[in-house]
Structure formats: structure tokens, C-alpha cells
Design a protein around this motif. Structure first.
Motif, PDB file in Angstrom:
ATOM      1  N   GLY A   1      57.145 -25.590  -4.023  1.00 35.99           N
ATOM      2  CA  GLY A   1      58.070 -26.285  -5.024  1.00 35.99           C
ATOM      3  C   GLY A   1      58.224 -27.798  -5.275  1.00 35.99           C
ATOM      4  N   HIS A   2      59.545 -27.989  -5.354  1.00 39.73           N
ATOM      5  CA  HIS A   2      59.874 -29.653  -5.439  1.00 39.73           C
ATOM      6  C   HIS A   2      61.780 -29.363  -4.995  1.00 39.73           C
ATOM      7  N   CYS A   3      62.006 -30.686  -4.556  1.00 39.13           N
ATOM      8  CA  CYS A   3      63.079 -31.169  -3.838  1.00 39.13           C
ATOM      9  C   CYS A   3      64.008 -30.146  -4.449  1.00 39.13           C
ATOM     10  N   MET A   4      65.155 -29.037  -2.685  1.00 37.22           N
ATOM     11  CA  MET A   4      66.113 -28.410  -3.566  1.00 37.22           C
ATOM     12  C   MET A   4      66.732 -28.387  -3.338  1.00 37.22           C
TER      13      MET A   4
ATOM     14  N   GLY B   1      57.442 -30.661 -12.598  1.00 37.44           N
ATOM     15  CA  GLY B   1      58.199 -30.380 -11.944  1.00 37.44           C
ATOM     16  C   GLY B   1      58.500 -31.655 -10.700  1.00 37.44           C
ATOM     17  N   CYS B   2      57.556 -32.564  -8.898  1.00 32.58           N
ATOM     18  CA  CYS B   2      58.359 -33.539  -9.115  1.00 32.58           C
ATOM     19  C   CYS B   2      58.864 -34.838  -9.966  1.00 32.58           C
ATOM     20  N   ASP B   3      60.025 -35.408  -8.521  1.00 38.48           N
ATOM     21  CA  ASP B   3      60.033 -36.065  -9.929  1.00 38.48           C
ATOM     22  C   ASP B   3      59.813 -36.819 -11.310  1.00 38.48           C
ATOM     23  N   LYS B   4      58.929 -37.533 -11.565  1.00 38.64           N
ATOM     24  CA  LYS B   4      58.408 -37.904 -12.435  1.00 38.64           C
ATOM     25  C   LYS B   4      57.319 -37.404 -13.658  1.00 38.64           C
TER      26      LYS B   4
ATOM     27  N   GLY C   1      52.996 -37.756  -8.167  1.00 36.25           N
ATOM     28  CA  GLY C   1      53.766 -37.134  -6.108  1.00 36.25           C
ATOM     29  C   GLY C   1      54.539 -39.069  -5.641  1.00 36.25           C
ATOM     30  N   GLU C   2      56.037 -38.337  -5.444  1.00 35.81           N
ATOM     31  CA  GLU C   2      57.210 -39.172  -5.280  1.00 35.81           C
ATOM     32  C   GLU C   2      56.881 -39.432  -3.571  1.00 35.81           C
ATOM     33  N   SER C   3      56.289 -38.176  -2.808  1.00 31.27           N
ATOM     34  CA  SER C   3      56.412 -38.143  -1.605  1.00 31.27           C
ATOM     35  C   SER C   3      55.517 -39.510  -0.610  1.00 31.27           C
ATOM     36  N   ASN C   4      53.825 -39.690  -1.900  1.00 27.92           N
ATOM     37  CA  ASN C   4      53.206 -40.541  -1.188  1.00 27.92           C
ATOM     38  C   ASN C   4      52.680 -41.173  -2.236  1.00 27.92           C
TER      39      ASN C   4
ATOM     40  N   PRO D   1      52.674 -32.118  -3.707  1.00 22.53           N
ATOM     41  CA  PRO D   1      52.581 -31.459  -3.303  1.00 22.53           C
ATOM     42  C   PRO D   1      53.692 -30.440  -4.073  1.00 22.53           C
ATOM     43  N   CYS D   2      54.749 -31.562  -4.177  1.00 17.65           N
ATOM     44  CA  CYS D   2      55.943 -30.404  -5.041  1.00 17.65           C
ATOM     45  C   CYS D   2      55.047 -29.512  -6.447  1.00 17.65           C
ATOM     46  N   ASN D   3      53.920 -29.883  -6.957  1.00 14.51           N
ATOM     47  CA  ASN D   3      53.097 -29.191  -8.569  1.00 14.51           C
ATOM     48  C   ASN D   3      51.979 -28.015  -7.783  1.00 14.51           C
TER      49      ASN D   3
ATOM     50  N   THR E   1      66.724 -35.828  -8.340  1.00 13.46           N
ATOM     51  CA  THR E   1      65.580 -36.294  -9.331  1.00 13.46           C
ATOM     52  C   THR E   1      65.150 -34.712 -10.108  1.00 13.46           C
ATOM     53  N   ALA E   2      64.306 -34.321  -9.480  1.00 15.12           N
ATOM     54  CA  ALA E   2      63.289 -33.222  -9.619  1.00 15.12           C
ATOM     55  C   ALA E   2      64.517 -32.227 -10.504  1.00 15.12           C
ATOM     56  N   SER E   3      65.200 -31.544  -9.704  1.00 13.27           N
ATOM     57  CA  SER E   3      66.304 -30.377  -9.493  1.00 13.27           C
ATOM     58  C   SER E   3      66.852 -31.418 -11.272  1.00 13.27           C
TER      59      SER E   3
HETATM   60 FE1  FES Z   1      58.348 -34.367  -5.128  1.00 16.21          FE
HETATM   61 FE2  FES Z   1      61.234 -34.557  -4.422  1.00 16.21          FE
HETATM   62  S1  FES Z   1      59.309 -35.274  -4.358  1.00 16.21           S
HETATM   63  S2  FES Z   1      60.806 -33.640  -5.851  1.00 16.21           S
END
Ligand code: FES
Length: 575
Positions: A196-199, A124-127, A88-91, A56-58, A203-205
């Protein structure tokens, strides 16, 4: 492998001839309506897109890719978008980190095998940021990164809330009886309000700031919110710039120098960045052939103050960081400690890129003389419990626990932890040290973000808010606490962490950079003789290859055979 046609671009080895092979390469591309002049020797720009509805972040990356394409076309290039495995980090289970190296292989081979002269990486998302940069670094074409940008601030009942950081808080509030399940669920939609990614400075930011400080993005890339029109502008300008980079032959290896990595490590301290940056920068450096070690992280980060008042170390979020001036302000403030003369993708130096930066909110971005926290760097701990190193983020820890001696309460897996942690019979108090084993690169597998174990319910109810926790796992960049991570060697390969038993005394001395298990060498040898390696979670497939070849945390958790740059020579013909 064959050489690129003399004097021409790499893509001309596919598109530039009069033979059957060139016919094939051009003709099939024309089924997309591509005109003849796309093949006339102009730079072919690959846009590596990690769009996925499962990331979702991307999720907004199709639009960003269109803006990049506009820029490429304006500058006289031929844009070609291609997908890469999206993480996707969240999934993703058991952890997105298990697949970082797999995605990097996808990116590396996709770039090299195709008629591409320069690359835009949409991350975008962390990895997704380290995976794409690792893959691109192993090819070493002109490459520029475009981050997707953070989500707008979360807002729950009139108060700002941050991705991840407030999940951990809410979760503990529920367990301590301070928050209802109904309110907990209501907070879900309040937290994630836009693409967007975690605000938080998770790690993403952090990785967005790392690539900007490495010099592989246009200035100001890290903080622009995903939904701000200026994010699309950044995308278009990035598309224009990569065409120029191909003409200048400005390859990644000219930008990703040792000095660039040193800058990034220092900037990570100044932003109070995620501990995950350690393994990612080590892995990226390994791909491009720069020798960065944990000792560099400790040496360079030791006296770096944290300037940013952002969650999880502080109060604000990425939106305020952008409005305050973004990363160029931090870089400008830190120039005295950085290599300001390094070349960046703009063709100018890092110092030149930030010359006009202005700070519009001194409470969000503090100055060097009056930092937000004295120590933002990552501390590297060594001792008989972590012979090859472990790390802690002091700015997210409790000062009173940074020198601590306590009795170990040991969990040999995350399931063991979950089964025991709220057992009222568990012998644990606020001075105990929670130890989690078998959650490292091979053990989990993939070194999951489980190192910031939640505290026992009975202690939460007593008002305890932090305890020392030690593991071979990672933790989310949005998390906080006195959490020792990345213990190497990990328990699953027989590292000393595997030998800790309930009741052992452990000493943590962050100032002295020491992590000591107070058990005699003879007793440790007895325990080692009785130790057996845990069974792998899965046999066969990618996971077996991963666990056979993954390096330890102090080496960046890359696969041993992926380390290094294998170049961009044009492979032999396919027909
Ligand atoms: Fe994607 Fe945090 S879950 S950046």
C-alpha cells in the motif's frame, strides 16, 4: 484519424472487420488464448497498471488487476491489462515529479493507439494518480480510477507512526541527539508493515480523496487499506462498473466539470490535504479544458475547516479514517458547501453516493460545527516575492509564525543548504527565514520535495521546532511546518526569489495573503541586471524537453504542449 465504425464501439475499428487488418488485430491477440467472442463488439476495457517492484506502494497491483478483470468479465466486457510508466516516490531521483508528465504522455498515447473503449486506472503512489488521470483526460474515454489503498498503520515500540511524517521527526531527533542510529534503522521496518501507499494524509492519500471527490471512483475508494479484502471487492466492482459506463458513453469530460474541481478543492481543505494537490488538480483541469486557477484555490479553501484528525495535521492514520467511515462521511458533512448534484462514475450524483455514510468515530472525523482545525484550506500568497503566487498549508503550520518578519538566510541550491545548515558559524536564529532557491520546475528540475528544509542542528538542540521557510520547491504531503512553497515565478527563470540575499527582511502575512521582500525596487533592479540563469543539470534527452516546456507552479507544472484534450478518434491503420 478515422471514425469509429458506425453504431459500434471504438474497438470494432480494430476487431470488427473481415479484412487483413482485422485478421492481424484478432489473430495476434489470440496467441494469448483469447476466444472469438471477445471480439464480437463487447466493450474492450483497458486496465492501466502502474505495478512495479520499484514503486513499492503499487507492488500489489497485479492482484488488484485480476480482481478488476473478474468484474469486467462478469459484466460482459473484454479486459486487457497494459503497463504504464510507474513512478515510485521513494526511489526516483532527482524527483518523481520530473516524470509525472512523461508518464501522462505514455498513458494518453497507449489509450488512444489501442483498441480500447473504456479505461480503469490503477493508481497509488503520489504521482501515479495525477499522471494517469492527466493522460486519460487528454483522451476522454469512459474512465474510472481504482486506488491501491494505504498501508496498515506503522507501529514503533507500541506507538503508531506515520509514513513520512515520522521520518521527518525521527531524522530531527537523530540530529538533535535524541534518537540513536540503531533505533532509527529499527523504525524502518516498523513504518512500512504492509503493501500500500503512505498511510498518513500525504499526497497519495490526498490524491485518492481528490479522485473520489471529483467523482471518478466508486464511493469509499480512498481509505480502504491495501490489504483489506474490501479493496479487492472494490476492484471487482470497479471492473463491473466500467463496462456499464462504456454502454452509457459516460466519458471523463461529463464527470470532470468545473463544479467537480471546485468540490475537490473544498474537500482538500476538509481533509487537511497535501499542498501537492494544487499542482496536480491544476494540471488535470488543464487537460480536460476546465479553467481552474490559484485564485480558485484561495477563494474556495479560505473558510474550509479541517475535519480530519490525521497526520501530518493531526494524530490518526488512514486505517482509522477507514474504520470511522472514510471519505463519504466527510463529503456528506460538507454537502452544504459542495455541488452535491454533480454526476459521478456511478451514474448517480455525489450526494446520492454518500447518502448512507455514517461516522463511527467523531475524534477521527470531526463535524462542521466542531471541526478539528478552523482552517484546512491552502492559502495563496502574493507580493513582490511571489508575483504569480505561492502557497502555504495553515493547518500544518505554527500559528505564531503565520504573521512574521524575519531576516533571510539564503541557500542557492539544495547542496548549498546541506553544506551550510549545520555550520556553527551560520548566522541564523529562530526568527530567521530560511530561503531556498533554484528548486522549482526548471531549476531542480522537477520541483522536488525539498521545501520543508530541516532546521539547523544548533537551533534544534535549543528546542526550536519550527521556522518560516520559503522556496520554489514542493514539500511532501506528509511534512509539516510553516513552509511557503511553489513560489512563482521560480528562481531559475529569474523570479524575484532569485534576488533575495542574506540579511534581507521578509514579511509573511498569511491572513493578509502577502509575501513581501523588503528591498527597494531600485536595488532589486540592480540585482536583476547582475543575475545569470543557473546551468541546467542535464542537457539533451527528456530532461531538456522538460525544462524547455515546463509551465510554472501556478499553471500546474504541465508541459505547455500537453495541455488540453486531444480526443479518442481512431488513428489510421498500421499496415
Ligand atoms: Fe508512495 Fe508515499 S512513497 S505514497
Amino acid at each position: 484519424m478515422t471514425d469509429t465504425k458506425k453504431g459500434g464501439l471504438r474497438s470494432q475499428a480494430w476487431f470488427g472487420g473481415d479484412d487483413k487488418d482485422s485478421f492481424i488485430h484478432r489473430s495476434w491477440m489470440k496467441n494469448q488464448g483469447t476466444p472469438n467472442d471477445a471480439f464480437d463488439g463487447r466493450p474492450v476495457i483497458g486496465i492501466c497498471n502502474t505495478w512495479s517492484e520499484l514503486t513499492p506502494c503499487n507492488g500489489h497491483f497485479r492482484e488488484l488487476a485480476e480482481a478488476v478483470k473478474r468484474g469486467v468479465l462478469e459484466a460482459g466486457g473484454f479486459p486487457v491489462e497494459f503497463p504504464a510508466m510507474s513512478l515510485g516516490e521513494s526511489n526516483l531521483r532527482p524527483t518523481a515529479m520530473l516524470f509525472r508528465n512523461l508518464a501522462s504522455m505514455d498513458v494518453e498515447e497507449s489509450i488512444r493507439a489501442n483498441p480500447i473503449d473504456g479505461v480503469v486506472l490503477l493508481t497509488g503512489c503520489d504521482k501515479t494518480t495525477p499522471a494517469l488521470l492527466m493522460g486519460a483526460a487528454s483522451v476522454d474515454l469512459p474512465t474510472i480510477v481504482l486506488s491501491g489503498g494505504p498501508m496498515l498503520n506503522g507501529n514503533y515500540r507500541g506507538k503508531p507512526i506515520g509514513s513520512g511524517t515520522d521520518v521527518w521527526k525521527f531524522s530531527e531527533d537523530v540530529r538533535a541527539g535524541r534518537m540513536s542510529i540503531a533505533n532509527f534503522k529499527q523504525a524502518e521496518s516498523c513504518m512500512s508493515r504492509s503493501t500500500g501507499h503512505c498511510m498518513t494524509m500525504g499526497t497519495a492519500s490526498t490524491m485518492a480523496c481528490m479522485v473520489e471527490s471529483l467523482g471518478v471512483t466508486l464511493p469509499g475508494n480512498a481509505a480502504i487499506p491495501a490489504v483489506d479484502a474490501r479493496r479487492k471487492l472494490q476492484a471487482q466492482l470497479t471492473g463491473r462498473r466500467i463496462v456499464g459506463m462504456v454502454h452509457e458513453d459516460l466519458k471523463l469530460s461529463k464527470v470532470l466539470t468545473r463544479e467537480a474541481f471546485e468540490n475537490a478543492i473544498i474537500v482538500n481543505g476538509a481533509i487537511g490535504g497535501s499542498t501537492n494537490a494544487v499542482v496536480h488538480l491544476l494540471a488535470i483541469a488543464g487537460r480536460i479544458g476546465v479553467d481552474i486557477t490559484l485564485a480558485d484555490w484561495d477563494r474556495l479553501g479560505r473558510d474550509v475547516p479541517c475535519l480530519l484528525n490525521l497526520m501530518p495535521s493531526g494524530q490518526y492514520l488512514m486505517e482509522e479514517f477507514y474504520y470511522a467511515g472514510g471519505l463519504p462521511v466527510v463529503i456528506k458533512e460538507m454537502l452544504g458547501k459542495l455541488h452535491g448534484d454533480i454526476l459521478t462514475v456511478t451514474g448517480r450524483s455525489l450526494a446520492d453516493n454518500v447518502v448512507d455514510a455514517e461516522n463511527f468515530n467523531a475524534d477521527v472525523i470531526h463535524s462542521l460545527p466542531m471541526p478539528f482545525k478552523d482552517n484546512g484550506g491552502i492559502a495563496v500568497l502574493k507580493g513582490n516575492l511571489s508575483p504569480r503566487g505561492a502557497i502555504i498549508k495553515p493547518s500544518a503550520a505554527t500559528p505564531a509564525l503565520m504573521q512574521h518578519r524575519g531576516r533571510a538566510v539564503v541557500f542557492n541550491s539544495i547542496e548549498h543548504y546541506k553544506a551550510r545548515i549545520d555550520d556553527t558559524a551560520l548566522e541564523i536564529d529562530a526568527d530567521s527565514i530560511m530561503v531556498l532557491q533554484n528548486c522549482g520546475p526548471k531549476g531542480y528540475p522537477g520541483m522536488a520535495e525539498v521545501g520543508n528544509m530541516g532546521l539547523p542542528k544548533k537551533l534544534l538542540e535549543q528546542g526550536v521546532r519550527d521556522m518560516v521557510r520559503i522556496s520554489d520547491a514542493r514539500m511532501s504531503g506528509t511534512a509539516y511546518g510553516t513552509v511557503v512553497l511553489h513560489v512563482a515565478p521560480e528562481a531559475a527563470v529569474g523570479g524575484p526569489l532569485a534576488l533575495v540575499r542574506d540579511g534581507d527582511m521578509i514579511e509573511l502575512d498569511v491572513a493578509g495573503r502577502r509575501l513581501h521582500l523588503d528591498v527597494s525596487d531600485e536595488e532589486l533592479e540592480r540585482r536583476r541586471a547582475a543575475w545569470t540563469a543557473p546551468e541546467p543539470a542535464m542537457r539533451g534527452g527528456y530532461q531538456e524537453m522538460y525544462t524547455k516546456h515546463v509551465l510554472q507552479a501556478d499553471q500546474g507544472v504541465d508541459l505547455d504542449f500537453l495541455v488540453g484534450c486531444r480526443g479518442s478518434a481512431v488513428p489510421r491503420e498500421s499496415h
